[in-house]
Design a protein around this motif. Structure first.
Motif, PDB file in Angstrom:
ATOM      1  N   HIS A 221      -4.158  -4.526  -0.528  1.00  0.00           N
ATOM      2  CA  HIS A 221      -4.644  -5.824  -1.015  1.00  0.00           C
ATOM      3  C   HIS A 221      -6.169  -5.771  -1.082  1.00  0.00           C
ATOM      4  CE1 HIS A 221      -1.282  -8.512  -1.620  1.00  0.00           C
ATOM      5  NE2 HIS A 221      -0.702  -8.035  -0.538  1.00  0.00           N
TER       6      HIS A 221
ATOM      7  N   LEU B 256       0.601  -9.914   5.530  1.00  0.00           N
ATOM      8  CA  LEU B 256       0.703  -9.601   4.104  1.00  0.00           C
ATOM      9  C   LEU B 256      -0.201  -8.424   3.743  1.00  0.00           C
ATOM     10  CD1 LEU B 256       0.613 -13.212   2.576  1.00  0.00           C
ATOM     11  CD2 LEU B 256       2.625 -11.758   2.912  1.00  0.00           C
ATOM     12  N   HIS B 257      -1.392  -8.392   4.341  1.00  0.00           N
ATOM     13  CA  HIS B 257      -2.330  -7.303   4.053  1.00  0.00           C
ATOM     14  C   HIS B 257      -1.775  -5.959   4.520  1.00  0.00           C
ATOM     15  CE1 HIS B 257      -6.480  -5.943   3.141  1.00  0.00           C
ATOM     16  NE2 HIS B 257      -6.174  -5.002   4.009  1.00  0.00           N
TER      17      HIS B 257
ATOM     18  N   THR C 120       7.178  -9.153   0.062  1.00  0.00           N
ATOM     19  CA  THR C 120       6.072 -10.109   0.159  1.00  0.00           C
ATOM     20  C   THR C 120       6.589 -11.522  -0.064  1.00  0.00           C
ATOM     21  OG1 THR C 120       4.526  -8.433  -0.650  1.00  0.00           O
ATOM     22  CG2 THR C 120       3.809 -10.731  -0.747  1.00  0.00           C
TER      23      THR C 120
ATOM     24  N   ASP D 100      -3.642 -11.561  -0.978  1.00  0.00           N
ATOM     25  CA  ASP D 100      -3.088 -11.947   0.323  1.00  0.00           C
ATOM     26  C   ASP D 100      -3.752 -13.227   0.826  1.00  0.00           C
ATOM     27  OD1 ASP D 100      -5.481 -10.489   0.508  1.00  0.00           O
ATOM     28  OD2 ASP D 100      -4.985  -9.599   2.429  1.00  0.00           O
TER      29      ASP D 100
END
Length: 383
Positions: free
Chosen positions: A98, A18-19, A31, A103
């Protein structure tokens, strides 16, 4: 509702993924897809609701027995800031990162989902809400306004946020205001351009802008612990064209207004608008204004604080009121219109860079701590 040692490498890998692929407010489609795919593979929710208030996602875990609905909320969006961490899993998208920990918060909720997949609550249900567009203040309102959300309406709503400067293993929590109200004020001034050799033939907004920037700042007073706290921060201004031969005819001031409560915000908006109107009138300028990134203040309900406090105690996490309320805003405050709600702040480390800094990164060891806290709260509230 337990997690195993083998779960955490997968959760850390998700957080890093996610980062690496940040999406800013309103753009969180991939996402949400990544989180949904992880949940379907690893956490088997009874229902997975997509497209809430934009790209929001809700995973529902049913007990099959009557009881209240407990909502836990995290955020999906990143920030429009260039990351400067040098991490191997750093942002792969220039100008987006992020840098607030969303995240990590999202990963904590997926960890909770894994625990719920193994052991549903004894009564009621749990809704895990992965909310879009927190950073611009629009996401919570959009989720709540979505007709589908009416079927998920909670009886209790909890959330968390990491807080650099506080040691890991400690938390801050209190009843009452915990995040300030804020909004962006954009003032537009319209005059008349002129040749730079004959400025008297036009109407320049320069005197108004030069007067207003310090005047707006002088509306500030107190600290965030004071009920009448005010802070006005001028964040941007422009004047005319980038040319030496033209006296300016137009200009803008952008300022962020911040107060402890929504009631205080209404009074501050009035005073800021009055300053601008007076200046525009005296200097013969047209004026228009608009508000952006509107955040209500976040206020913790005593019942919700009691639920989080009991879970913190059970998990051996030291907590106090600490530095609360905080100056930064949070759109989780919108949920208090639906039910008792509360946000707890978990220490991210005393030397960790501040939120929204280009060298900030969420600490992976908070994933376990946050998951344990939420799973304990679920067990205590729903069995």
């Amino acid at each position: 509702m337990s997690l195993s040692v083998d779960d955490y490498p997968r959760l850390v890998a998700l957080r890093h993924d996610l980062h690496r692929h940040p999406e800013v407010s309103g753009e969180e489609r991939e996402t949400a897809n990544r989180v949904a795919a992880f949940l379907q593979l690893n956490a088997r929710p009874d229902a997975l609701v997509t497209g809430l208030g934009g790209h929001g996602l809700a995973a529902v875990y049913e007990s099959g027995q009557p009881g209240p609905t407990l909502l836990l909320r995290s955020e999906l969006d990143a920030l429009p800031i260039e990351e400067k961490t040098g991490l191997p899993y750093g942002s792969s998208i220039p100008g987006k990162a992020h840098l607030c920990g969303h995240d990590g918060h999202t990963t904590i909720l997926t960890a909770v989902a894994m625990g719920l997949a193994r052991s549903r609550p004894a009564r009621g249900r749990v809704v895990l809400l992965f909310q879009p567009a927190e950073e611009d203040g629009s996401g919570a309102a959009a989720v709540i306004a979505d007709p589908v959300f009416a079927e998920l309406r909670p009886d209790l709503a909890l959330s968390l946020h990491n807080i650099p400067g506080l040691a890991i293993g400690k938390a801050e929590l209190k009843a009452g205001p915990v995040n300030c109200a804020s909004r962006g004020l954009r003032l537009r001034f319209a005059g008349k351009t002129a040749h730079a050799s004959q400025p008297e033939t036009g109407t320049s907004p320069m005197p108004a802008l030069a007067e207003l920037m310090p005047a707006l700042s002088r509306l500030s007073r107190g600290t965030q612990s004071d009920p009448d706290f005010r802070l006005v921060t001028v964040t941007h201004a422009w004047l005319g064209e980038k040319a030496f031969g033209i006296a300016p005819g137009d200009g803008e001031i952008w300022a962020t207004l911040r107060t402890q409560t929504d009631a205080g915000m209404a009074a501050l908006c009035h005073d800021a608008e009055q300053l601008a109107q007076d200046a525009a009138s005296r200097f013969g300028l047209g004026l228009s204004f608009s508000y952006h990134d509107i955040f209500h203040h976040c206020e913790n309900a005593p019942d919700a604080v009691a639920a989080l406090g009991a879970a913190l105690d059970a998990e051996g996490i030291t907590w106090s009121a600490g530095s609360l309320p905080l100056r930064p805003s949070e759109d989780f405050g919108r949920f208090r219109a639906l039910c008792p709600s509360a946000m707890v702040f978990l220490g991210a480390g005393e030397t960790r860079p501040a939120l929204h800094n280009p060298d900030y990164d969420f600490p992976d060891n908070l994933i376990e701590l946050g998951a344990r806290l939420f799973l304990r709260a679920i067990r205590q509230q729903l069995g």
